[in-house]
Design a protein around this motif. Sequence first.
Motif, mmCIF file in Angstrom:
data_model
loop_
_atom_site.group_PDB
_atom_site.id
_atom_site.type_symbol
_atom_site.label_atom_id
_atom_site.label_comp_id
_atom_site.label_asym_id
_atom_site.label_seq_id
_atom_site.Cartn_x
_atom_site.Cartn_y
_atom_site.Cartn_z
ATOM 1 N N GLU A 292 0.787 -1.096 0.088
ATOM 2 C CA GLU A 292 0.021 0.086 -0.133
ATOM 3 C C GLU A 292 1.122 1.261 0.039
ATOM 4 O O GLU A 292 1.882 1.340 0.563
ATOM 5 N N ARG A 293 0.315 2.234 -0.745
ATOM 6 C CA ARG A 293 1.100 3.463 -0.830
ATOM 7 C C ARG A 293 1.267 4.155 0.328
ATOM 8 O O ARG A 293 2.368 4.943 1.005
ATOM 9 N N LYS A 294 -0.022 4.079 1.198
ATOM 10 C CA LYS A 294 0.325 4.996 2.562
ATOM 11 C C LYS A 294 1.411 4.450 3.495
ATOM 12 O O LYS A 294 1.630 5.083 4.539
ATOM 13 N N GLN A 296 4.252 3.273 2.625
ATOM 14 C CA GLN A 296 5.687 3.440 2.203
ATOM 15 C C GLN A 296 6.510 4.198 3.041
ATOM 16 O O GLN A 296 6.050 5.122 3.788
ATOM 17 N N GLN A 299 5.603 7.895 3.776
ATOM 18 C CA GLN A 299 4.048 8.247 4.387
ATOM 19 C C GLN A 299 3.649 7.398 5.426
ATOM 20 O O GLN A 299 2.615 7.603 6.235
#
Length: 686
Positions: A292-294, A296, A299
């Motif tokens: 998930e991007r969040k 990384q 973040q």
Amino acid sequence: MSALVWKELRENVKWALLAMLALGGAEIYALHHNQEPWQMDLYFRDGITLCKKPFLVATMFGCAAVGGLLGLLQILPELKRDRWAALLHRPVSRGQFFWGKAVAGLLLYLLAAGVPFLVSVWFVATPGNFATPFVPEMIRPGLADLAAGAAYYFAALAVALHGGHIVLRLLPLFAALHVSFFALDEKLFRVALEAALSMALALCLAGWGAIHDRESLRSRPWMGRIAFLIVAFYGACGAGDLAKSLGGILGRAGDQKKIVWQVLAEGAPARLAYVNDVVVAATDAEGKPFAERKYQPDQIRSHSLWPSTTSLYIGDSHGWRPRRDEAGYRESSSYLSASSPFERPRFEQWFHLKKENRYVGFLPDQKVAFASLGSSGFAPADSKAPGFAEGVDGNQFDRVLAIGEGEVLRYAFLTRREIKSIALPAPGPIFGTTNAWARRGTGGVNFLGVALGAGVTVYDAKGGLVAMLPYHHDTDRWGAVSLGVDAEVNRFILQYEPSAWIDENRKKSMPSYVETLDAKGNVLASFTLPPLPPAVNPPQRSTLLAQRMQSPAFFFGEMLYRKIGAALGSERLRDALAKQFGSDLKMTREAGTIIVLIAASLAGVTFFWARRAQLPRGRARLWTASVLVFGLPGFIVFWLAGERPRTVRCASCRLPRRINETHCAHCAAGWPEIVSAGTEIFDPTP
């Protein structure tokens, strides 16, 4: 001598008055900087009133500048155009001449630096000027700066009176600078004050000795010679302090690296790798990167929970007690602290008085106290409420002060001026309290976590029970418990870490645990977190170099001082000694070995240099022993202050020979015969 004192007062009082006005204006301006109600968060961050950072900058630099300038203005003008010779031919001894100047100079210094500080103290202590309470102990940093300023005054006298090499003349100034660095780093007021006064006395005696003979050290009284050697040694230390402070541009001896466990918003743990306080890698508990991007590295911190420490240990079977950590005499947090200073809007502000362990409320706009809070409840501001028991602190959130004391939990509603006892769902005692913050959009909701023997209870701002979270691990060994709350307030996080009483070396091999629970205490998920590798925190290169360049007397003397203090019951020195021979043992051994090798090498150079300069064997051995004990600073003192006989080349062996000796020390040759040139007008006529 009284006539000399009055002469000095008449000639220099104008400079003292000018310095008094300048320093007083700087101190009053510093007290009012960021003092408006809308700036109070900045104000509390920088310190409070007499411990405010801008004010302490004014006292530290101002007192030093005033003392140094007054000392120079007393001496330098009288060194011109034979005024010095005229003064010394008065019917008073040189010692009386120095003491007359010193007494007058101290009076002028107290006028120039002491009066502005007293006015500042009076201004802060007067009700209605500041929206903060006045604690008398907060005058300590200013008093230490005043004492350091006196050291600068005598340093200026010594600099002006001493002759010779310019570097040697500046050593008294560097000695006073060393005291300033020491006063900034030292946490105990008594030690800082004693150091400043002791250095002022040494500088005073060094100046008194210099007035007897400005060029030759051996012609001065023995006490003046010893004082000057002490000043020269600490002057070398002060030069090292200045070089160390400027050496910050060298950076650290390597990158800071650490790996920590972080709890995500869903309650699962994540392993974060930091390099120089920047997250460079993020993985789950199994070591797999997040998709998930969040989550990384750039973040993941914004989508994490931040559990707050509820307790350091559960139970008291080991007899361990937390020691109150003093921030240092120059920090306002050692005397008082502002409760929730960042709340908006702020109609009232409460302060915790550390020594009395009670609270005082102020109206920021009107700058007056309106109430106090102690163990007996609320009281008017003019009546001193009795304080709480030692070790009992409160947690303020949403204008409520939660106080856990023994078996009792009480809520003090600050706006209503009421105190309410809160029922505990399990027997006490209370081992700690904390604020747990749940994120809600751009804001959040505060809860109170209370650590009991059976579990952690969670309360809202009204005192209502939100959850009872029982322990599921051995809290005797994993009694450092932290609490987190998710955004929906339906899941709670308990993080277990090794108890505070456990040795640090044992903690390195112990795992930690994370549990996700619902409001009824049911475990929804549980994780075992293996121990992580120790953090890599290399020191500054300048600090590393300074540690290895210090004198053996200081390095090993500090060890002995800590050992004696620990044997006499000092917890502070016992902790410092345990760290030095525990986690810092490798660094201690390396530094000690290098310090001894450097001191031995410099001692050999000193003996060779002293003998080549034809110093007497006894004096050469004395200098060698001094350098062996005091290391590089002692060698610098020998290099600058060591008196070396004047020599010329011997006509026979071409080696240096002393000009005041009849025969050469190497070949025993006498002086060559003087050849007549026929121009000797005083030769006898045959």
